[in-house]
Write a protein that holds these residues in place. Structure first.
Motif, PDB file in Angstrom:
ATOM      1  N   ALA A  11       0.862  -1.254  -0.066  1.00 28.66           N
ATOM      2  CA  ALA A  11       0.069   0.110  -0.068  1.00 28.66           C
ATOM      3  C   ALA A  11       1.026   1.338   0.092  1.00 28.66           C
ATOM      4  O   ALA A  11       2.074   1.346   0.250  1.00 28.66           O
ATOM      5  CB  ALA A  11      -0.834   0.109   1.214  1.00 28.66           C
ATOM      6  N   HIS A  12       0.315   2.477  -0.377  1.00 28.57           N
ATOM      7  CA  HIS A  12       0.924   3.734  -0.475  1.00 28.57           C
ATOM      8  C   HIS A  12       1.107   4.247   1.088  1.00 28.57           C
ATOM      9  O   HIS A  12       2.158   4.676   1.626  1.00 28.57           O
ATOM     10  CB  HIS A  12       0.009   4.552  -1.189  1.00 28.57           C
ATOM     11  N   SER A  13       0.006   4.035   1.825  1.00 28.90           N
ATOM     12  CA  SER A  13       0.201   4.182   3.437  1.00 28.90           C
ATOM     13  C   SER A  13       0.524   3.170   4.153  1.00 28.90           C
ATOM     14  O   SER A  13       1.103   2.129   3.555  1.00 28.90           O
ATOM     15  CB  SER A  13      -1.274   4.955   3.751  1.00 28.90           C
ATOM     16  N   HIS A  54      -9.587   2.105   5.604  1.00 29.53           N
ATOM     17  CA  HIS A  54      -9.698   2.847   4.330  1.00 29.53           C
ATOM     18  C   HIS A  54     -10.988   2.514   3.753  1.00 29.53           C
ATOM     19  O   HIS A  54     -11.835   3.653   3.139  1.00 29.53           O
ATOM     20  CB  HIS A  54      -8.691   2.103   3.119  1.00 29.53           C
ATOM     21  N   GLY A  90      -9.306   7.898  -2.567  1.00 25.14           N
ATOM     22  CA  GLY A  90      -8.697   8.601  -3.534  1.00 25.14           C
ATOM     23  C   GLY A  90      -8.582   9.843  -3.769  1.00 25.14           C
ATOM     24  O   GLY A  90      -7.599  10.643  -4.106  1.00 25.14           O
ATOM     25  N   ASP A 101      -3.235   8.349  -3.853  1.00 27.93           N
ATOM     26  CA  ASP A 101      -2.012   7.551  -3.673  1.00 27.93           C
ATOM     27  C   ASP A 101      -0.932   7.544  -4.509  1.00 27.93           C
ATOM     28  O   ASP A 101       0.170   7.041  -4.500  1.00 27.93           O
ATOM     29  CB  ASP A 101      -2.661   6.154  -3.844  1.00 27.93           C
ATOM     30  N   LYS A 151       2.755   9.072   1.837  1.00 24.80           N
ATOM     31  CA  LYS A 151       3.363   7.759   1.636  1.00 24.80           C
ATOM     32  C   LYS A 151       3.643   7.265   3.347  1.00 24.80           C
ATOM     33  O   LYS A 151       4.142   7.671   4.198  1.00 24.80           O
ATOM     34  CB  LYS A 151       4.771   8.084   1.035  1.00 24.80           C
TER      35      LYS A 151
END
Length: 373
Positions: free
Chosen positions: A244-246, A253, A269, A274, A280
């Motif tokens: 994942a980005h996070s 989410h 989003g 993202d 990040k």
């Protein structure tokens, strides 16, 4: 043609309102206050165009409600007005505040009927109480409580706002720039909402609708052998993390999407892209806190949420209570209004093969009821 544009100023932060809800987002039946005022003025037929100055964080959401002309406001009332004037192409402009919510048709007509008699037409109320200024009693007959809307020659207002200094109304800027103004008697019902108590002084406002607003969120994340696993804001003992980005908290989410869906505010989003490095590795609990604060400021109240986690692994039975408590604290609701369910997919699909986790969340909201404060 009327040769007249209406500018409604709605970019304030409502800092003196002390509710966490921006007054422009208080609901009048199903309409936010800003829309209620704008449409009420539109129905009079006096205006070629209606321009609404809104804050950067409000403007995109406002555009979902109507097709008025929206401009981004500034840090002050004066800056917001300057920005709005760039969209004015009529000879005259009427400027008012969204907080001046119960302006009557008769009041508007009286102001507009004086068009052309001065650079600025200014409604006012007399003062009946004794006035003491800096320890000295002054002649109350010389004191005026200035109101909006104010009608100005657009060119005179543009010129006046170029000069240095801050002005709290249009007429003060125009007079300081050498222009003229004419005072006309205002009306008591054109009271401005500044503090909570002011709401009780406005008879034109009806209570918010008691509708329940529902939204659904869905998200999936594949496992990653790197990193730690978080679900519902709780660290899960696992040899896997999420791709994942996070931080990959798939439960939060999905819950964010459910909350935004119920409010009609898009999806996760749109709010936290993202491809934005600012998010990040972000802690999803902090993202949820941002969403909860935004919902509150836009006049929504969270009723309850229901979260279904579909996973063959890890097993979540030992974590449900902690997830419930963690989410209830962030959402600002009782723990029993946060339901957490865990299930499997009976070995079917990528979840059944133990490749990742999927979550479905549901959230219910209602409008903040300002009549009960």
């Amino acid at each position: 043609m009327s040769n007249l544009t209406l500018i409604l100023l709605a970019a304030g932060s409502s800092s003196r309102f002390e509710l966490g809800v921006k007054k422009q987002w208080l609901r009048i039946a199903n309409q936010p206050l800003w829309q209620f005022v704008a449409e009420k003025c539109e129905k009079t037929g006096h205006f070629e165009k209606i321009i609404i100055a809104a804050s950067n964080e409000d403007i995109e959401f406002m555009k979902l409600y109507s097709d008025f002309t929206f401009v981004e406001g500034g840090a002050s009332r004066q800056e917001s007005l300057k920005n709005a004037l760039k969209e004015v192409d009529t000879e005259y402009v009427l400027v008012s505040d969204i907080a001046r919510s119960c302006i009557s048709e008769d009041f508007l007509q009286r102001i507009i009927s004086h068009r052309g008699k001065s650079d600025c037409i200014v409604p006012y109320l007399s003062v009946t109480d004794t006035i003491v200024y800096d320890g000295i009693t002054i002649d109350r007959e010389k004191v005026k409580r200035v109101q909006t809307p104010q009608l100005s020659l657009a060119s005179a207002l543009r010129s006046a706002l170029v000069q240095e200094g801050e002005f709290t109304d249009e007429s003060s800027a125009i007079v300081a720039n050498g222009g003229s103004r004419e005072f006309i008697l205002g009306e008591e019902d054109a009271h401005k909402i500044t503090r909570i108590a002011d709401l009780k002084k406005l008879s034109c406002l009806v209570p918010p609708s008691d509708d329940t607003l529902s939204g659904t969120g869905f998200d999936v994340h594949a496992f990653d052998e790197k990193g730690e696993m978080y679900l519902g804001g709780v660290k899960i003992e696992s040899k896997y993390g999420f791709k994942a980005h996070s931080d990959g908290d798939v439960a939060i989410h999905a819950l964010i999407d459910a909350l935004l869906g119920a409010a009609g505010m898009g999806d996760i989003g749109m709010m936290f892209p993202d491809n934005d490095d600012a998010y990040k590795g972000a802690d999803s609990k902090e993202l949820l806190k941002v969403v909860v604060a935004k919902l509150r400021s836009f006049g929504f109240v969270i009723i309850n949420v229901d979260v279904i986690v579909a996973a063959e692994k890890p097993r979540l039975g030992a974590y449900k209570s902690e997830i419930r408590r963690t989410l209830s604290s962030i959402l600002g609701i009782e723990a029993h209004r946060v339901n957490i369910k865990a299930t499997t997919t009976e070995k079917l699909g990528f979840i059944g093969r133990g490749e990742g986790v999927g979550v479905i969340a549901n959230a219910n909201l209602k409008y903040f009821d300002w009549t009960k404060i």
